[in-house]
Write an enzyme that holds these catalytic residues in place. Structure first.
Site, PDB file in Angstrom:
ATOM      1  CD  GLU A  74      32.690  25.844  26.590  1.00 34.26           C
ATOM      2  OE1 GLU A  74      32.828  26.224  27.782  1.00 34.26           O
ATOM      3  OE2 GLU A  74      33.115  24.776  26.170  1.00 34.26           O
TER       4      GLU A  74
ATOM      5  CB  CYS B 175      34.017  24.344  31.557  1.00 37.59           C
ATOM      6  SG  CYS B 175      33.129  23.722  30.133  1.00 37.59           S
TER       7      CYS B 175
END
Length: 491
Positions: A258, A292
């Site tokens: 990720e 993010c």
């Protein structure tokens, strides 16, 4: 001990059944003021190997643990964290410097992750397969089951240390895998406490504490963990550069990544401009931009550019900057001075290349002010890469199709969103935007911890969310049985 936080768990590192002495320690300081929070233990490559040896030794036991034991341990861990939620919130503020409002959300999401993983234990099963679709399969019984992949190494980022660690360890335990967690060097404290509570929950359920271990440290510890061939899977959250290196070094071990993003928000010509501006402010500056899937790029159709910029300007003054311990604060200091200087230099470089600085860009009392850039050229880091700070870059294009193309030109593909009143535009966005998630009329940073979460392209591979992570951390095993003892047909 001195510092702003008193350690609420044994000294050292949780390796095996006990806490072992750490070879060294490091200071964790409050990013906003520089005050000492606590001394944290630092591990070593040798201790990493020791932890993997312990996990490998428990692999068969973990795989054979009854479902009720795994569920009970995760349920008790949820109870223990919930009982201490206010203390966890305060600790997260101190070690991350993230505003209290965001730390409260992090604890809420951690609790949801733990309880959802506990529930998913009951749903871990396989299916029958009709083997007699060919004559050679007549008389055969076929079914598949899911078996634990083995030792899991979970490496978390500094921005959401408690939540990211829970997304590693909770699905691993639910799947029947021993797990070794490595928090970011800057933010080990909340994760150490979480692991302590999970280990005690395991013991209360009748399982070994060593099913969950934790190693702190730098690159050498990470390399020792990720290159050990006894590891079944590595789950990493962090930068694209580090994630790509882990994938190379760990091969052929399964790797779940990720990684970074520069999430885009598209404003179509039929959008609710006020709602889009609200979303940019909410989604661009939460966690001081250190997320993010925070809004970094805004791509506005030219027809509504001026209206959008006016609406955005009206709302920027509502972003409260200051001490992250205040419930009103939305932007505070980044994780360290180096990060602040990096983000500021990217803003300066964009302006030097022709972008317009609409707001912010300066550092006051150690805090980078909420920043808006207009018309950042391609090739600038503030547009092409992940800023990871309170910076939003706005660009206008001629049509919504051109906006989709602008979104897709990025090497990243984690989340994006589009604001529109048209169902046709919404479904075209879902079909055309190359990201792991497309959000309509909400921030790209929306994430429910029960949904499949992950990216494409340089944003990673694999999916998180307890149900989906459990699938990643188990392997399909096919069973083929001929119930009769007579001779069968050859395959």
């Amino acid at each position: 001990m001195t510092g702003l936080h008193r350690i609420a768990h044994p000294a050292g590192l949780p390796i095996g059944e006990e806490w072992v002495p750490a070879p060294s320690s490091t200071e964790v300081r409050f990013p906003f003021s520089g005050e000492l929070v606590a001394e944290a233990p630092v591990g070593s490559a040798e201790l990493a190997t020791q932890a993997v040896s312990c996990a490998a030794g428990l692999r068969e036991l973990a795989a054979s643990l009854p479902s009720h034991v795994r569920r009970a341990a995760l349920t008790e861990a949820h109870r223990a964290v919930a009982e201490r939620r206010a203390e966890f919130e305060q600790l997260l503020v101190l070690e991350t410097g993230k505003p209290l409002v965001d730390c409260r959300v992090e604890v809420d999401r951690t609790l949801l992750t733990l309880t959802t993983a506990a529930e998913e234990v009951a749903r871990l099963h396989g299916e029958t397969v009709p083997l007699d679709l060919l004559p050679s399969g007549e008389g055969l019984l076929g079914f598949w089951v899911r078996r634990p992949i083995g030792v899991v190494v979970g490496i978390a980022g500094y921005n959401y240390p408690l939540l990211l660690a829970s997304h590693k360890l909770a699905p691993a335990l639910a799947a029947g895998c021993p797990v070794v967690v490595k928090p970011a060097p800057q933010t080990p404290l909340a994760t150490l406490w979480l692991v302590h509570l999970v280990r005690e929950a395991l013991a209360a359920a009748g399982a070994p504490r060593g099913l969950v271990q934790l190693l702190t440290g730098g690159v050498e510890v990470g390399v020792a963990l990720t290159t050990d061939r006894r590891v079944g899977a590595v789950s990493f959250t962090g930068s694209a550069a580090v994630g790509h290196q882990i994938a190379k070094d760990a091969a052929p071990t399964k790797v779940l990544l990720e990684l970074g993003s520069n999430s885009a928000l598209v404003v179509a010509e039929d959008a609710d401009v006020a709602a889009a501006a609200d979303a940019v402010v909410r989604g661009g500056y939460y966690a001081s931009g250190q997320a993010c899937i925070s809004v970094q790029r805004v791509v506005v159709v030219e027809a509504v550019r001026d209206a959008f910029l006016d609406a955005l300007s009206m709302r920027l003054g509502d972003v409260v900057v200051g001490d992250p311990r205040s419930p009103e604060t939305r932007v505070s200091a980044l994780i360290d001075e180096r990060s602040t200087e990096r983000v500021r230099s990217w803003v300066d470089a964009a302006v030097a290349a022709g972008a317009t600085l609409v707001r912010g860009g300066e550092v006051r009392d150690g805090v980078l002010q909420p920043t808006v850039l207009l018309d950042v050229p391609d090739g600038q880091l503030a547009w092409d890469e992940e800023v990871f700070g309170p910076v939003v870059a706005v660009r206008s294009v001629g049509s919504v199709d051109a906006a989709f193309e602008a979104v897709n030109r990025s090497r990243y593909g984690l989340h994006a969103s589009v604001f529109t009143s048209s169902l046709d535009t919404a479904f075209r966005a879902i079909d055309r935007i190359e990201t792991g998630g497309v959000v309509v009329n909400e921030v790209p940073g929306f994430r429910s911890d029960v949904m499949p979460y992950g990216g494409v392209k340089d944003s990673g591979v694999g999916r998180e969310g307890p149900r989906f992570a459990i699938e990643e951390l188990t392997v399909t095993r096919m069973a083929i049985i001929r119930p009769s003892t007579g001779r069968g047909s050859p395959p």
